[in-house]
Design a protein around this motif. Structure first.
Motif, PDB file in Angstrom:
ATOM      1  N   TYR A  35      30.272 -38.769   9.476  1.00  0.00           N
ATOM      2  CA  TYR A  35      30.226 -38.475  10.908  1.00  0.00           C
ATOM      3  C   TYR A  35      30.924 -39.565  11.698  1.00  0.00           C
ATOM      4  O   TYR A  35      31.332 -40.586  11.145  1.00  0.00           O
ATOM      5  CB  TYR A  35      28.765 -38.329  11.371  1.00  0.00           C
ATOM      6  CG  TYR A  35      28.044 -37.212  10.673  1.00  0.00           C
ATOM      7  CD1 TYR A  35      28.216 -35.889  11.075  1.00  0.00           C
ATOM      8  CD2 TYR A  35      27.217 -37.470   9.585  1.00  0.00           C
ATOM      9  CE1 TYR A  35      27.570 -34.855  10.415  1.00  0.00           C
ATOM     10  CE2 TYR A  35      26.559 -36.442   8.920  1.00  0.00           C
ATOM     11  CZ  TYR A  35      26.744 -35.139   9.335  1.00  0.00           C
ATOM     12  OH  TYR A  35      26.107 -34.121   8.686  1.00  0.00           O
ATOM     13  N   ILE A  86      22.906 -35.031  15.321  1.00  0.00           N
ATOM     14  CA  ILE A  86      23.209 -36.159  14.436  1.00  0.00           C
ATOM     15  C   ILE A  86      21.971 -37.037  14.238  1.00  0.00           C
ATOM     16  O   ILE A  86      21.698 -37.501  13.126  1.00  0.00           O
ATOM     17  CB  ILE A  86      24.390 -36.986  14.984  1.00  0.00           C
ATOM     18  CG1 ILE A  86      25.663 -36.127  15.061  1.00  0.00           C
ATOM     19  CG2 ILE A  86      24.620 -38.243  14.144  1.00  0.00           C
ATOM     20  CD1 ILE A  86      26.132 -35.567  13.738  1.00  0.00           C
ATOM     21  N   TYR A  90      20.256 -37.908  10.719  1.00  0.00           N
ATOM     22  CA  TYR A  90      20.076 -39.316  10.341  1.00  0.00           C
ATOM     23  C   TYR A  90      18.616 -39.585   9.946  1.00  0.00           C
ATOM     24  O   TYR A  90      18.339 -40.197   8.909  1.00  0.00           O
ATOM     25  CB  TYR A  90      20.493 -40.206  11.509  1.00  0.00           C
ATOM     26  CG  TYR A  90      20.909 -41.618  11.165  1.00  0.00           C
ATOM     27  CD1 TYR A  90      20.421 -42.293  10.037  1.00  0.00           C
ATOM     28  CD2 TYR A  90      21.781 -42.304  11.985  1.00  0.00           C
ATOM     29  CE1 TYR A  90      20.802 -43.592   9.756  1.00  0.00           C
ATOM     30  CE2 TYR A  90      22.174 -43.607  11.704  1.00  0.00           C
ATOM     31  CZ  TYR A  90      21.683 -44.241  10.584  1.00  0.00           C
ATOM     32  OH  TYR A  90      22.058 -45.530  10.300  1.00  0.00           O
TER      33      TYR A  90
END
Length: 110
Positions: A35, A86, A90
């Motif tokens: 990413y 994201i 994570y």
């Protein structure tokens, strides 16, 4: 692999500091490859630095985040939806790495 003791995890920074660092680092490295590295670095330094891992039992971990994580991130332009996506990925990766590091799940360690 470390012999895991749920009671010792209550005082995790004394008993499992190295293992926690390894889990967070493995997650960071994996996501940094996939990413936007600026966003991953910002989340790591501005959100996850205040996160708290907890052992839930039965080999499961939970990572609690500070309040308003999106408000904490500066220096990176990202819309809220992408940030949340994201961040969720994570956190899931950290929880997976915690299971791996503590021997509840097999997989590669970096």
């Amino acid at each position: 692999m470390t012999d895991f003791d749920a009671e010792k995890f209550e005082d995790k920074y004394v008993h499992y500091f190295n293992e926690l660092q390894r889990a967070y680092k493995n997650a960071f490295n994996r996501l940094n490859e996939r990413y936007d590295s600026q966003l991953i670095h910002a989340i790591d330094q501005q959100v996850l630095n205040e996160s708290e891992p907890f052992y839930e039992g039965d080999g499961e971990f939970r990572v609690d985040l500070p309040e308003n994580p999106a408000d904490r991130v500066t220096g990176v332009l990202v819309d809220d939806e992408k940030f949340e996506e994201i961040l969720d990925i994570y956190v899931e990766e950290i929880e997976t790495e915690l299971r791996r590091v503590f021997g509840f799940e097999s997989g590669r360690e970096e």
